[in-house]
Design a protein around this motif. Structure first.
Motif, PDB file in Angstrom:
ATOM      1  N   TYR A 102       0.813  -1.212   0.000  1.00 48.40           N
ATOM      2  CA  TYR A 102       0.000   0.000   0.000  1.00 48.40           C
ATOM      3  C   TYR A 102       0.850   1.269   0.000  1.00 48.40           C
ATOM      4  CZ  TYR A 102      -3.550  -3.354   1.662  1.00 48.40           C
ATOM      5  OH  TYR A 102      -4.398  -4.425   1.813  1.00 48.40           O
ATOM      6  N   ILE A 127      -6.483  -3.156   7.153  1.00 51.49           N
ATOM      7  CA  ILE A 127      -6.587  -4.344   6.305  1.00 51.49           C
ATOM      8  C   ILE A 127      -8.045  -4.739   6.110  1.00 51.49           C
ATOM      9  CG2 ILE A 127      -5.996  -6.796   6.132  1.00 51.49           C
ATOM     10  CD1 ILE A 127      -3.680  -4.870   5.592  1.00 51.49           C
ATOM     11  N   TYR A 130      -9.316  -2.197   3.519  1.00 53.58           N
ATOM     12  CA  TYR A 130      -8.702  -2.332   2.194  1.00 53.58           C
ATOM     13  C   TYR A 130      -8.039  -3.705   2.070  1.00 53.58           C
ATOM     14  CZ  TYR A 130      -9.312   2.753   2.179  1.00 53.58           C
ATOM     15  OH  TYR A 130      -9.833   4.014   2.237  1.00 53.58           O
ATOM     16  N   PRO A 131      -8.841  -4.747   1.863  1.00 51.19           N
ATOM     17  CA  PRO A 131      -8.272  -6.107   1.823  1.00 51.19           C
ATOM     18  C   PRO A 131      -7.398  -6.385   0.605  1.00 51.19           C
ATOM     19  CG  PRO A 131     -10.608  -6.137   1.264  1.00 51.19           C
ATOM     20  CD  PRO A 131     -10.302  -4.747   1.720  1.00 51.19           C
ATOM     21  N   ASP A 132      -7.619  -5.664  -0.490  1.00 51.94           N
ATOM     22  CA  ASP A 132      -6.809  -5.882  -1.691  1.00 51.94           C
ATOM     23  C   ASP A 132      -5.500  -5.101  -1.576  1.00 51.94           C
ATOM     24  OD1 ASP A 132      -8.813  -7.442  -2.841  1.00 51.94           O
ATOM     25  OD2 ASP A 132      -9.823  -5.668  -3.676  1.00 51.94           O
ATOM     26  N   PRO A 133      -4.350  -5.778  -1.621  1.00 53.66           N
ATOM     27  CA  PRO A 133      -3.051  -5.114  -1.408  1.00 53.66           C
ATOM     28  C   PRO A 133      -2.569  -4.324  -2.617  1.00 53.66           C
ATOM     29  CG  PRO A 133      -2.707  -7.434  -1.856  1.00 53.66           C
ATOM     30  CD  PRO A 133      -4.198  -7.236  -1.814  1.00 53.66           C
ATOM     31  N   VAL A 134      -3.313  -3.320  -2.994  1.00 53.17           N
ATOM     32  CA  VAL A 134      -2.924  -2.432  -4.102  1.00 53.17           C
ATOM     33  C   VAL A 134      -3.222  -0.997  -3.680  1.00 53.17           C
ATOM     34  CG1 VAL A 134      -3.264  -4.107  -5.945  1.00 53.17           C
ATOM     35  CG2 VAL A 134      -5.194  -2.752  -5.164  1.00 53.17           C
ATOM     36  N   GLN A 136      -4.752   2.518  -3.442  1.00 58.15           N
ATOM     37  CA  GLN A 136      -6.032   3.070  -3.850  1.00 58.15           C
ATOM     38  C   GLN A 136      -6.205   4.453  -3.233  1.00 58.15           C
ATOM     39  OE1 GLN A 136      -9.370   0.417  -3.064  1.00 58.15           O
ATOM     40  NE2 GLN A 136      -8.014  -1.356  -3.133  1.00 58.15           N
ATOM     41  N   GLN A 139      -6.562   5.552   0.949  1.00 63.67           N
ATOM     42  CA  GLN A 139      -5.845   4.707   1.908  1.00 63.67           C
ATOM     43  C   GLN A 139      -4.972   5.524   2.851  1.00 63.67           C
ATOM     44  OE1 GLN A 139      -3.733   2.026  -0.675  1.00 63.67           O
ATOM     45  NE2 GLN A 139      -5.428   0.568  -0.769  1.00 63.67           N
ATOM     46  N   ARG A 240      -4.798 -22.522   0.368  1.00 69.44           N
ATOM     47  CA  ARG A 240      -5.733 -21.993  -0.615  1.00 69.44           C
ATOM     48  C   ARG A 240      -5.532 -22.634  -1.976  1.00 69.44           C
ATOM     49  NH1 ARG A 240      -4.710 -17.007   2.204  1.00 69.44           N
ATOM     50  NH2 ARG A 240      -3.050 -16.500   0.732  1.00 69.44           N
TER      51      ARG A 240
END
Length: 248
Positions: A102, A127, A130-134, A136, A139, A240
């Motif tokens: 981030y 987290i 903003y669960p997606d690690p990009v 934005q 943030q 996963r």
């Protein structure tokens, strides 16, 4: 200070700043209670008001401060004090790795400020938001909103505890109150199976090593929890992937 993903809008006027402030604000009383106890404990341990004020403002790490205080009082070697504080703060290595996608692109001085203000609840709430690690928009101000209320709640009550420490009777049992406050904060961090397992391992390790001198059982518990957390984090991608293969 501006968020480079939101034009020229000042951080404190960004809606994400207010959202971060509100979300962490719900835990501000627990943070303040723990800060109050830490402030009292520093003065009662013999540091005095000036050194206690310097410690709370410069260190800003309640768990590390409280872990180091008994060692300082008992005249433990300086290397042990530093090692204990470092072990207590090992979790921030994991937090920093999580925040890197981030904020890794930001200027050095901003990353230094982030490192100083980062906290457990800041990380959990960030987290979750903003669960997606990009990177934005929003943030950076969201983090600062949470960091602001966290810093103000901690420092405000910590300074209050430092200034009032000599007027607070030891019989009030502030240590127990602080334990309850810390337990409340810990409960908010147990958000998934990995954190529950790490917490359980830390509790068992602390009890098993309770007989160690200089409260080294705390260091043992932290090391065990961090080790378990790293193992589970390492195994999670493999789990996963296996689940995806079964679905094929």
């Amino acid at each position: 200070m501006h968020d480079d993903t939101s034009g020229t809008l000042p951080l404190w006027r960004d809606p994400a700043f207010a959202r971060g402030f509100r979300e962490l604000g719900s835990a501000s009383l627990g943070i303040g209670a723990w800060g109050l106890v830490t402030g009292v404990a520093m003065v009662k341990s013999g540091l005095g008001v000036p050194l206690s004020l310097a410690m709370t403002l410069l260190v800003f790490a309640g768990s590390a401060q409280l872990a180091a205080l008994p060692l300082i009082v008992q005249g433990a070697p300086m290397w042990l004090v530093w090692a204990t504080a470092a072990c207590v703060n090992l979790r921030f290595v994991i937090f920093s790795a999580g925040w890197r996608p981030y904020f890794g692109h930001r200027p050095f001085w901003q990353k230094v400020a982030h490192a100083y203000l980062a906290g457990d609840l800041n990380y959990v709430l960030f987290i979750k938001a903003y669960p997606d690690p990009v990177p934005q928009a929003g943030q950076w101000p969201f983090f600062w909103g949470g960091a602001a209320v966290n810093w103000l709640a901690w420092q405000g009550f910590s300074v209050l505890g430092i200034l009032l420490a000599n007027h607070i009777p030891t019989e009030w049992g502030l240590g127990f109150a602080g334990t309850l406050a810390l337990m409340g904060l810990t409960g908010t961090l147990l958000v998934d199976r990995a954190t529950w397992v790490a917490g359980a391992v830390a509790a068992c390790a602390a009890l098993a090593a309770y007989a160690l001198p200089l409260k080294l059982n705390i260091v043992v518990a932290i090391a065990a929890a961090v080790a378990v957390g790293l193992v589970m984090d390492h195994l999670a991608p493999a789990g996963r992937l296996l689940a995806q293969r079964k679905d094929l």
